[in-house]
Scaffold this motif. Sequence first.
Motif, mmCIF file in Angstrom:
data_model
loop_
_atom_site.group_PDB
_atom_site.id
_atom_site.type_symbol
_atom_site.label_atom_id
_atom_site.label_comp_id
_atom_site.label_asym_id
_atom_site.label_seq_id
_atom_site.Cartn_x
_atom_site.Cartn_y
_atom_site.Cartn_z
ATOM 1 N N UNK A 47 10.734 -8.685 8.092
ATOM 2 C CA UNK A 47 11.640 -7.722 8.702
ATOM 3 C C UNK A 47 11.368 -6.333 8.168
ATOM 4 N N UNK A 48 10.096 -5.939 8.204
ATOM 5 C CA UNK A 48 9.670 -4.691 7.563
ATOM 6 C C UNK A 48 10.172 -3.452 8.272
ATOM 7 N N UNK A 49 10.612 -3.575 9.518
ATOM 8 C CA UNK A 49 11.113 -2.413 10.243
ATOM 9 C C UNK A 49 10.073 -1.328 10.362
ATOM 10 N N UNK A 50 10.440 -0.116 9.971
ATOM 11 C CA UNK A 50 9.506 1.002 10.069
ATOM 12 C C UNK A 50 8.632 1.157 8.829
ATOM 13 N N UNK A 51 8.706 0.204 7.912
ATOM 14 C CA UNK A 51 7.744 0.151 6.818
ATOM 15 C C UNK A 51 8.053 1.009 5.612
ATOM 16 N N UNK A 52 9.298 1.455 5.457
ATOM 17 C CA UNK A 52 9.617 2.316 4.313
ATOM 18 C C UNK A 52 9.315 1.643 2.983
ATOM 19 N N UNK A 53 9.759 0.382 2.845
ATOM 20 C CA UNK A 53 9.519 -0.313 1.592
ATOM 21 C C UNK A 53 8.053 -0.744 1.464
ATOM 22 N N UNK A 54 7.411 -1.050 2.567
ATOM 23 C CA UNK A 54 6.002 -1.448 2.491
ATOM 24 C C UNK A 54 5.154 -0.350 1.878
ATOM 25 N N UNK A 55 5.290 0.862 2.407
ATOM 26 C CA UNK A 55 4.487 1.955 1.870
ATOM 27 C C UNK A 55 4.915 2.311 0.452
ATOM 28 N N UNK A 56 6.220 2.205 0.169
ATOM 29 C CA UNK A 56 6.700 2.508 -1.187
ATOM 30 C C UNK A 56 6.134 1.518 -2.198
ATOM 31 N N UNK A 57 6.097 0.233 -1.839
ATOM 32 C CA UNK A 57 5.559 -0.759 -2.763
ATOM 33 C C UNK A 57 4.067 -0.559 -2.976
ATOM 34 N N UNK A 58 3.355 -0.168 -1.924
ATOM 35 C CA UNK A 58 1.930 0.109 -2.089
ATOM 36 C C UNK A 58 1.700 1.318 -2.981
ATOM 37 N N UNK A 59 2.593 2.301 -2.922
ATOM 38 C CA UNK A 59 2.438 3.526 -3.720
ATOM 39 C C UNK A 59 2.818 3.319 -5.180
ATOM 40 N N UNK A 60 3.919 2.611 -5.411
ATOM 41 C CA UNK A 60 4.485 2.569 -6.753
ATOM 42 C C UNK A 60 4.244 1.275 -7.515
ATOM 43 N N UNK A 63 -1.916 -1.065 -7.271
ATOM 44 C CA UNK A 63 -2.887 -2.100 -6.979
ATOM 45 C C UNK A 63 -2.398 -3.181 -6.047
ATOM 46 N N UNK A 64 -1.134 -3.111 -5.642
ATOM 47 C CA UNK A 64 -0.585 -4.159 -4.793
ATOM 48 C C UNK A 64 -1.100 -4.046 -3.358
ATOM 49 N N UNK A 65 -1.250 -5.194 -2.727
ATOM 50 C CA UNK A 65 -1.490 -5.235 -1.293
ATOM 51 C C UNK A 65 -0.210 -5.737 -0.635
ATOM 52 N N UNK A 66 0.125 -5.161 0.512
ATOM 53 C CA UNK A 66 1.406 -5.441 1.161
ATOM 54 C C UNK A 66 1.169 -5.783 2.620
ATOM 55 N N UNK A 67 1.828 -6.844 3.082
ATOM 56 C CA UNK A 67 1.844 -7.205 4.492
ATOM 57 C C UNK A 67 3.273 -7.051 4.987
ATOM 58 N N UNK A 68 3.457 -6.245 6.013
ATOM 59 C CA UNK A 68 4.767 -6.073 6.621
ATOM 60 C C UNK A 68 4.837 -6.847 7.923
ATOM 61 N N UNK A 76 7.206 -1.856 14.699
ATOM 62 C CA UNK A 76 5.873 -1.856 14.112
ATOM 63 C C UNK A 76 5.073 -0.617 14.525
ATOM 64 N N UNK A 77 5.294 -0.154 15.736
ATOM 65 C CA UNK A 77 4.621 1.075 16.164
ATOM 66 C C UNK A 77 5.048 2.251 15.294
ATOM 67 N N UNK A 78 6.340 2.323 14.992
ATOM 68 C CA UNK A 78 6.827 3.382 14.118
ATOM 69 C C UNK A 78 6.300 3.211 12.694
ATOM 70 N N UNK A 79 6.225 1.956 12.228
ATOM 71 C CA UNK A 79 5.705 1.702 10.879
ATOM 72 C C UNK A 79 4.269 2.193 10.750
ATOM 73 N N UNK A 83 4.427 5.125 8.238
ATOM 74 C CA UNK A 83 4.221 4.562 6.911
ATOM 75 C C UNK A 83 2.901 3.819 6.788
ATOM 76 N N UNK A 84 1.868 4.429 7.337
ATOM 77 C CA UNK A 84 0.533 3.865 7.178
ATOM 78 C C UNK A 84 0.071 4.064 5.733
ATOM 79 N N UNK A 85 -0.670 3.089 5.226
ATOM 80 C CA UNK A 85 -1.223 3.159 3.862
ATOM 81 C C UNK A 85 -2.418 2.220 3.818
ATOM 82 N N UNK A 86 -3.473 2.581 3.103
ATOM 83 C CA UNK A 86 -4.662 1.718 3.059
ATOM 84 C C UNK A 86 -4.393 0.308 2.556
#
Length: 254
Positions: A47-60, A63-68, A76-79, A83-86
């Motif tokens: 339930x990642x929604x627009x990905x706020x926590x996904x990108x935050x977890x990748x940033x902070x 080294x973590x990899x995150x699947x939303x 998902x289009x908004x995410x 909140x795109x992140x490598x």
Amino acid sequence: MNRVYDDERLAGVYQGGNAMPEESLRDWTRLIGSFTDRPSPSIVEIGAGTGMFCSAMARWLMGSTVVGVDASVPMLAQARRLNAHPSVHYLLGTAEAVPTRSDLFDLALLSRVIHHLPDRSRVARELARVLRPEGVVVIRTTFRERLDALVYDYWPRLRELDEQRFPSKSQVLGDFEAAGFTVRTVTSFARPAATSLHEYYARMTSQPQSKFAQLTPADFQDGLRRLEADARSGSRSRPAPVVERYDLAVLVAA
């Protein structure tokens, strides 16, 4: 999951209406990450929604990899836009059928989503499948017996409705324990969600949460007028932040 999230209007306003100060998002992220001892954990957010926590977890969480994972194409289009992140990958899927292989993740986050999942037992079994042994589930919610959000002060009808649809602590823990999880801890955490009541009011004007769809237009406008009046009467020179508290249930897979 509640199909109201297929609403493109809601997806378009969700990020702006539910954002929190950067410091609060960082604090939440680090708390969530503290529940796994594994360095650079592999994380799935259901339930990642627009990905706020996904990108935050990748940033902070370095080294973590995150699947939303989310069931809503518009969300998902908004995410992917906001909140795109490598290190983040967004997938269309549901909590009951996560589109990944088994034994893949160290941590699963369900933030403000458990009340949208009526078959919690099936969700728990699916998370047990995708988590590695001793992987952790973090459920960020407000249990039925602790509904205390500011939004209920202005729209009391929402509290009545949420008392019917939000699960209790014992229901959530029981469903996950039946799937083989062990409860590590149940706690709560509070951080500012908006810098002032005026900012909070500005966000609520867009009806950025799915629960507002349950109100009549007249009910929504009545609450919004009262919120605006309180926001106008507050101090602009020394505004008080709006603090939101959430419950956290942390469970460990077998």
